[in-house]
Scaffold this active site. Sequence first.
Site, PDB file in Angstrom:
ATOM      1  N   ASP A  13      -2.585  -6.377  23.579  1.00 19.79           N
ATOM      2  CA  ASP A  13      -2.120  -7.055  24.802  1.00 19.79           C
ATOM      3  C   ASP A  13      -1.098  -6.238  25.575  1.00 19.79           C
ATOM      4  OD1 ASP A  13      -3.630  -9.299  23.953  1.00 19.79           O
ATOM      5  OD2 ASP A  13      -1.993  -9.850  22.620  1.00 19.79           O
ATOM      6  N   GLU A  14      -1.205  -4.926  25.532  1.00 17.77           N
ATOM      7  CA  GLU A  14      -0.229  -4.074  26.225  1.00 17.77           C
ATOM      8  C   GLU A  14      -0.502  -3.995  27.722  1.00 17.77           C
ATOM      9  OE1 GLU A  14      -2.155  -2.926  23.752  1.00 17.77           O
ATOM     10  OE2 GLU A  14      -0.892  -2.319  22.068  1.00 17.77           O
ATOM     11  N   GLY A  40      -9.787  -9.123  24.523  1.00 11.95           N
ATOM     12  CA  GLY A  40     -10.153  -9.793  25.766  1.00 11.95           C
ATOM     13  C   GLY A  40      -9.218  -9.503  26.904  1.00 11.95           C
ATOM     14  N   GLN A 219      -7.337  -3.927  20.943  1.00  9.00           N
ATOM     15  CA  GLN A 219      -6.137  -4.241  20.145  1.00  9.00           C
ATOM     16  C   GLN A 219      -5.108  -3.102  20.245  1.00  9.00           C
ATOM     17  OE1 GLN A 219      -9.314  -4.862  18.236  1.00  9.00           O
ATOM     18  NE2 GLN A 219      -9.277  -6.840  19.203  1.00  9.00           N
TER      19      GLN A 219
END
Length: 416
Positions: A13-14, A40, A219
Amino acid sequence: MKADLIVGLQWGDEGKGKIVDHLAQNADVVCRFAGGHNAGHTIVVDGTKYALHLLPSGVLNPEAINIIGNGVVVSPENLIDKEMKQFDYLEDRLFLSDKAHLLLPYHSLIDQAKEKLRKRAIGTTGKGIGPAYADKILRVGHRVGELHHADKLAEKIANYFELNRVLFSALEIGTPTKDELLKDLNRYYEKLKPYIADTTQMIWKHLDDGKRVLLEGAQGTMLDIDHGTYPFVTSSNTVSAGACTGLGLNPKDIGKVTGIAKAYCTRVGNGPFPSEDFGEDGEKMAQIGQEFGTTTGRKRRCGWFDAVALKHASRLNGCDEIALMKLDVLDGFKEVKVCVAYEFEGQEIDYVPYDLEDVKPIYKSFKGWDIVEGVREYDKLPDEAKAYVKALEELTMTKIGIISTSPDRKDTIIIK
Ligand code: IMP
């Protein structure tokens, strides 16, 4: 030609979506190499929202070829019924490795049932990623190429159910009959047949032809099965080396490596997170940064930039530069902290030890700044923000080449 690679340097989520989307506009080929529909991101183009989980971001560039590599675990249901449906122009633009492993509904059911039984849950997405990779490693998984012979595949899966009867019964998971299986497999095949290919040969040819190939990681490094905070990790190699095995490339095929990191840190799911902030600052980051998962909607844990873990991640991935995302989320903070070392067994250390569970963060504080939101030139950043960026470069020993100052594609600083 060499392929460029984008990898996450923290716990996922970076903000890879924004950078990959931006770079995909100039790429001929975009490839996913690991993970599954646990990943996602949502991309908005001309007011239309697209949710991408397995599909590479190149699907939003009408000219690009998209490849889902052998290292990915593919849920045909998710791919066909949710993602591919959003586009009507995928033929000849999407290719799915015949060696990628199938992630079938029973994998998700096993994942969810086992999470419930664990004393300390991993906090998986419940999508079946662990069980699908476990079957691959146990050599009882099934590959996309087997869909060419759906009747044989149904037979094999029925045998698998029989062999694992005790497990399915203990977990109270019902299994489909061979006929039901065959019906589903035939449907998958009918929809996926035009896309199944030997993608390794395909990528080699694109590279040999001088095409611009972009490799899109999923990820983040700290969730890597070997190098992350095991067992609180995902089940694949998320680091740059995973791009080689997950696509059939060799290390010499890889050119520039860009690591993506947020200006602070988040993590979703359980597991160690040394610089987590449990107070008002963490809450502020979550609210301003809209830190809620795209795949599961879960609220992300938030904390300060961990320069020790980041330096480690940069070295592991061979990062040429870092893209620093969401710097604007820290706008208006009086003080901004960075974890510069850990306290471990009574000593100060500047490396990532065996287990991050037992470390305490040692912080250095920086003066906050007013506003960087929307700034598009480095020189226009407030001095305090420049000092923060400079410190991160020094601490991580990596150049910061890109700074993002809002979700808007245009609010991006490229540092020459
Ligand atoms: P799994 O990949 O569903 O098995 O979940 C394992 C761990 O990885 C959990 O902590 C998840 O929250 C985390 N995880 C998996 N995919 C993502 C992602 O795309 N972003 C952030 N965390 C993820």
